[in-house]
Design an enzyme around this catalytic site. Structure first.
Site, PDB file in Angstrom:
ATOM      1  N   CYS A 275      83.557-118.541  35.164  1.00 27.15           N
ATOM      2  CA  CYS A 275      82.148-118.465  35.531  1.00 27.15           C
ATOM      3  C   CYS A 275      81.727-119.677  36.355  1.00 27.15           C
ATOM      4  CB  CYS A 275      81.332-118.404  34.238  1.00 27.15           C
ATOM      5  SG  CYS A 275      79.586-118.276  34.541  1.00 27.15           S
TER       6      CYS A 275
ATOM      7  N   ARG B 221      74.420-107.182  37.066  1.00 26.95           N
ATOM      8  CA  ARG B 221      74.497-108.239  36.051  1.00 26.95           C
ATOM      9  C   ARG B 221      73.977-109.552  36.641  1.00 26.95           C
ATOM     10  NH1 ARG B 221      77.879-111.934  33.081  1.00 26.95           N
ATOM     11  NH2 ARG B 221      77.930-111.325  30.884  1.00 26.95           N
TER      12      ARG B 221
HETATM   13  P1  RVP Z   1      85.943-116.976  28.622  1.00 29.59           P
HETATM   14  O1  RVP Z   1      86.355-116.485  27.263  1.00 29.59           O
HETATM   15  O2  RVP Z   1      85.732-118.451  28.655  1.00 29.59           O
HETATM   16  O3  RVP Z   1      86.913-116.541  29.692  1.00 29.59           O
HETATM   17  O4  RVP Z   1      84.513-116.338  28.946  1.00 29.59           O
HETATM   18  C1  RVP Z   1      84.273-114.948  28.923  1.00 29.59           C
HETATM   19  C2  RVP Z   1      82.797-114.708  29.166  1.00 29.59           C
HETATM   20  O5  RVP Z   1      82.400-115.164  30.461  1.00 29.59           O
HETATM   21  C3  RVP Z   1      82.372-113.248  29.160  1.00 29.59           C
HETATM   22  O6  RVP Z   1      82.253-112.706  27.875  1.00 29.59           O
HETATM   23  C4  RVP Z   1      81.040-113.303  29.913  1.00 29.59           C
HETATM   24  O7  RVP Z   1      79.954-113.683  29.074  1.00 29.59           O
HETATM   25  C5  RVP Z   1      81.257-114.420  30.884  1.00 29.59           C
HETATM   26  N1  RVP Z   1      81.496-113.940  32.249  1.00 29.59           N
HETATM   27  C6  RVP Z   1      82.095-112.807  32.653  1.00 29.59           C
HETATM   28  N2  RVP Z   1      82.103-112.801  34.001  1.00 29.59           N
HETATM   29  C7  RVP Z   1      81.516-113.930  34.369  1.00 29.59           C
HETATM   30  C8  RVP Z   1      81.260-114.378  35.739  1.00 29.59           C
HETATM   31  O8  RVP Z   1      81.794-113.837  36.688  1.00 29.59           O
HETATM   32  N3  RVP Z   1      80.451-115.396  35.896  1.00 29.59           N
HETATM   33  N4  RVP Z   1      81.155-114.634  33.301  1.00 29.59           N
END
Ligand code: RVP
Length: 496
Positions: A317, A415
């Site tokens: 993210c 989203r």
């Molecule tokens: P991680 O477990 O740290 O990989 O995080 C997963 C989370 O990141 C997802 O459950 C969602 O809330 C968030 N996410 C998913 N896509 C993105 C993005 O593109 N920014 N973020």
């Protein structure tokens, strides 16, 4: 709670913290990690035998992952980067995977052509090969089993030509229990038990392998609903099209809906929540994501059955960098959990979990479950192929706000509230990556849960409620974090 003074001090210093900034204090313990109970809740009415939920992302959760998650006691949330029809087919696959009583068996008619039945079986990807044969009025007249298909070479025959007729079948009455079905099937050495009423109408079906699985010890971990079907969640967005998606998912048997947005404290999310609560009062609605206490409280007051915390902590993210918003995850989870304490609404810590120790920390902060993306992304059960690269075996893992995900899915664009006018003009809030292949989910979860159990042992907590009560924290310095990892040695086995 024990941790409150620590966080008060941090707030006074104006400090917001994340996982690598803290560690749990160890305390007097009579707790053997093997005996701790890790039962929890994802939402008001959705229990978990293990507090781990897989993220609704197109490189993490479809039916294969959701089945594996529920079998290990957790829960999978099917992503919404699919058409509503395909997404609800994934839900159906999970619900049909393990049948206690199959209440509406898929049937065929006596005149149906065998080749066409087999084609349907393959196209719909049914995981079973037995079909009751019924007449126009729904009366059972026979059964086609896998053997009947395998032993027949002429695909142009009709169902009636290869079926075993009713007179030769073992059947049972309408209210036959799982245990009774088990003993009837075992005694008769049969695999399928159709249930019929006194008019010989088909009212249900038991399959021995499922009944057997449900009644044996290994299945005590399975996260199943009251009828013995695996539990599954599904993500929806906001707006009218998504209300229709939700209806389709509910019809497919989904146990919990997750309004999956990057900013849960938004007008359109509250409107969608209100509509969904009115149209599906029996289905739990989890809402996210938020990272401030007031936002969490507002969602709970608006009727959310669970809330998801995390704006920007995800491994893929970039929201914090692109938009400049967000609260580091430890403080976010603590503040949100504190704001809704006593409401009975469970909190899920979503994103940023790197190691099992972070799970213990998240639950200690007040979360009831954690949502994982990256940690699960390299497993056999995620969508996508294993790629052979110079770095070894890899799988793709991408953010739902990455360019690729947003270009391929309207709901991914929504989203992040983008792309309504021109899908070529997108500002990604996530990246695309590869992660190394990790083998089966069971092995990965075993390690994560082992770490959680160990952490609970150090804190002296027998249950997650006790962990939340007893958890207290140390603030780590950079040197403290370096000391926490292996150091001053050459690693020959990383134990990962
Ligand atoms: P991680 O477990 O740290 O990989 O995080 C997963 C989370 O990141 C997802 O459950 C969602 O809330 C968030 N996410 C998913 N896509 C993105 C993005 O593109 N920014 N973020």
């Amino acid at each position: 709670m024990k941790k409150d003074p620590f966080f008060e001090k941090m707030a006074n210093l104006g400090l917001a913290l994340t996982y690598d900034d803290v560690r749990l204090r160890s305390g007097y313990s009579e707790t053997d990690p093997r005996d701790v109970l890790i039962e929890s809740f994802f939402s008001k009415n959705i229990p978990l035998h293990c507090p781990i939920v897989s993220a609704p992302m197109d490189t993490v959760t479809e039916s294969k992952m959701a089945i594996a998650m529920a079998k290990l006691g957790g829960l999978g949330i099917i992503h919404k980067g699919l058409t509503p029809e395909i997404q609800s087919n994934h839900v159906k696959k999970v619900k049909l995977h393990l049948n206690g009583l199959i209440e509406k068996p898929i049937t065929v008619k006596a005149d149906d052509i065998v080749g066409a039945i087999e084609e349907r079986q393959q196209n719909k990807d049914y995981g079973f090969h037995s079909f009751p044969v019924v007449d126009e009025g729904g009366k059972l007249i026979g059964l086609i089993s896998r053997n009947d298909f395998d032993l027949n070479n002429d695909k142009s025959l009709r169902a009636r030509d290869i079926m075993t007729v009713l007179a030769e079948l073992i059947t049972a009455p309408v209210n036959t229990s799982l245990e009774e079905a088990y003993s009837i099937l075992k005694q008769a050495r049969k695999k399928i038990l159709p249930l019929i009423n006194d008019k010989t109408e088909l009212t249900g079906l038991y399959v021995f392998s499922d009944v057997n699985r449900l009644l044996t010890d290994s299945s005590s971990l399975y996260n199943v609903d009251k009828s013995g079907h695996l539990r599954v969640g599904a993500a929806v967005g906001t707006g009218n099209a998504e209300i229709e998606r939700a209806s389709l998912l509910v019809r497919a048997g989904v146990d919990v809906l997750v309004i999956d947005t990057a900013h849960g404290d938004s007008k359109n999310v509250y409107e969608t929540l209100k509509t969904l609560k009115q149209s599906h009062p029996k289905v739990d609605i989890v809402v996210g994501n938020v990272s401030e206490g007031e936002s969490a409280k507002r969602l709970v007051d608006a009727g959310a059955d669970g809330i998801k915390i995390g704006q920007g902590p995800g491994s893929i993210c970039t929201t914090r960098i692109i938009a400049g918003i967000g609260c580091p995850q430890v403080t976010a989870v603590y503040n949100c959990a504190k704001a809704v304490r006593g409401s009975g609404v469970p909190v899920c810590a979503d994103g940023g979990i790197k190691n099992s120790g972070d799970i213990t920390i998240a639950l200690g902060l007040g979360a009831h479950s954690v949502m994982l993306g990256r940690v699960l992304a390299g497993t056999t059960e995620t969508p996508g192929e294993i790629r052979l690269t110079a770095q070894g075996r890899m799988k793709i893992y991408r953010g739902m706000g990455s360019l690729g995900a947003m270009q391929s899915s309207r709901t991914a664009r929504e989203r992040y509230r983008q792309g309504e006018d021109d899908i070529k003009k997108l500002v990604p809030e996530g990246i695309e990556s590869v992660v190394s292949y990790q083998g089966d989910l069971a092995n990965v979860l075993f390690k994560q849960i082992g770490g959680l159990r160990s952490g609970m042992g150090y804190v002296g907590a027998k249950t997650i409620a006790e962990l939340q009560e007893k958890a207290d924290f140390h603030r780590l310095s950079g040197a403290g974090m370096i000391e926490s990892h292996p150091h001053d040695v050459t690693i020959i086995d990383s134990a990962q």
